[in-house]
Motif scaffolding. Structure first.
Motif, PDB file in Angstrom:
ATOM      1  N   VAL A  81       0.850  -1.185   0.000  1.00 28.34           N
ATOM      2  CA  VAL A  81       0.000   0.000   0.000  1.00 28.34           C
ATOM      3  C   VAL A  81       0.888   1.238   0.000  1.00 28.34           C
ATOM      4  O   VAL A  81       1.943   1.258   0.615  1.00 28.34           O
ATOM      5  N   CYS A  82       0.458   2.261  -0.719  1.00 27.20           N
ATOM      6  CA  CYS A  82       1.216   3.515  -0.796  1.00 27.20           C
ATOM      7  C   CYS A  82       1.491   4.033   0.622  1.00 27.20           C
ATOM      8  O   CYS A  82       0.570   4.183   1.416  1.00 27.20           O
ATOM      9  N   SER A  83       2.759   4.299   0.916  1.00 27.22           N
ATOM     10  CA  SER A  83       3.104   4.726   2.273  1.00 27.22           C
ATOM     11  C   SER A  83       2.639   6.148   2.558  1.00 27.22           C
ATOM     12  O   SER A  83       2.590   6.561   3.699  1.00 27.22           O
ATOM     13  N   ALA A 143      -1.492  11.786   0.140  1.00 27.51           N
ATOM     14  CA  ALA A 143      -1.553  11.935  -1.313  1.00 27.51           C
ATOM     15  C   ALA A 143      -2.871  11.485  -1.926  1.00 27.51           C
ATOM     16  O   ALA A 143      -3.221  11.913  -3.020  1.00 27.51           O
ATOM     17  N   HIS A 144      -3.606  10.635  -1.213  1.00 28.52           N
ATOM     18  CA  HIS A 144      -4.825  10.083  -1.808  1.00 28.52           C
ATOM     19  C   HIS A 144      -5.987  10.128  -0.816  1.00 28.52           C
ATOM     20  O   HIS A 144      -5.780  10.282   0.378  1.00 28.52           O
ATOM     21  N   ASP A 145      -7.161   9.966  -1.344  1.00 29.20           N
ATOM     22  CA  ASP A 145      -8.346   9.950  -0.491  1.00 29.20           C
ATOM     23  C   ASP A 145      -8.515   8.610   0.202  1.00 29.20           C
ATOM     24  O   ASP A 145      -9.167   8.503   1.228  1.00 29.20           O
ATOM     25  N   THR A 148       6.660   0.745  -5.693  1.00 27.84           N
ATOM     26  CA  THR A 148       6.285   2.141  -5.530  1.00 27.84           C
ATOM     27  C   THR A 148       4.831   2.360  -5.931  1.00 27.84           C
ATOM     28  O   THR A 148       4.269   1.591  -6.702  1.00 27.84           O
ATOM     29  N   CYS A 149       4.256   3.420  -5.408  1.00 27.71           N
ATOM     30  CA  CYS A 149       2.879   3.749  -5.736  1.00 27.71           C
ATOM     31  C   CYS A 149       2.773   4.148  -7.207  1.00 27.71           C
ATOM     32  O   CYS A 149       3.527   5.003  -7.664  1.00 27.71           O
ATOM     33  N   PRO A 150       1.849   3.534  -7.946  1.00 26.99           N
ATOM     34  CA  PRO A 150       1.699   3.853  -9.360  1.00 26.99           C
ATOM     35  C   PRO A 150       1.127   5.252  -9.589  1.00 26.99           C
ATOM     36  O   PRO A 150       1.202   5.784 -10.688  1.00 26.99           O
ATOM     37  N   GLU A 151       0.558   5.838  -8.561  1.00 24.55           N
ATOM     38  CA  GLU A 151      -0.097   7.134  -8.739  1.00 24.55           C
ATOM     39  C   GLU A 151       0.776   8.311  -8.323  1.00 24.55           C
ATOM     40  O   GLU A 151       0.770   9.355  -8.962  1.00 24.55           O
ATOM     41  N   CYS A 152       1.528   8.164  -7.225  1.00 22.53           N
ATOM     42  CA  CYS A 152       2.318   9.303  -6.753  1.00 22.53           C
ATOM     43  C   CYS A 152       3.811   8.991  -6.694  1.00 22.53           C
ATOM     44  O   CYS A 152       4.622   9.892  -6.486  1.00 22.53           O
ATOM     45  N   GLY A 153       4.193   7.725  -6.859  1.00 18.69           N
ATOM     46  CA  GLY A 153       5.614   7.396  -6.910  1.00 18.69           C
ATOM     47  C   GLY A 153       6.274   7.222  -5.551  1.00 18.69           C
ATOM     48  O   GLY A 153       7.452   6.919  -5.454  1.00 18.69           O
TER      49      GLY A 153
END
Ligand SMILES: [Zn+2]
Length: 59
Positions: A7-9, A14-16, A25-30
């Motif tokens: 899961v994005c750390s 960064a996300h809702d 790495t997160c595909p949306e924010c890196g």
């Protein structure tokens, strides 16, 4: 071992909602993605041993 889902750390900032991924790495924010396994199953959880010890005492 149940899953390699991470899961994005930084999802709280960064996300809702949590962003899950199978990559490092997160595909949306890196941001780095971290293991999403619940703490009780994390062998590196510093509190895990305490919880396990507590459980042993109750048996
Ligand atoms: Zn992200």
């Amino acid at each position: 071992m149940k899953s390699d889902i991470r899961v994005c750390s930084a999802w709280r900032a960064a996300h809702d909602c949590p962003v899950y991924t199978l990559s490092e790495t997160c595909p949306e924010c890196g941001e780095p993605a971290e293991n999403s396994a619940p703490a009780p199953f994390d062998p590196n959880d510093p509190h895990g041993e305490y919880r396990r010890a507590l459980k042993r005492r109750h048996r």
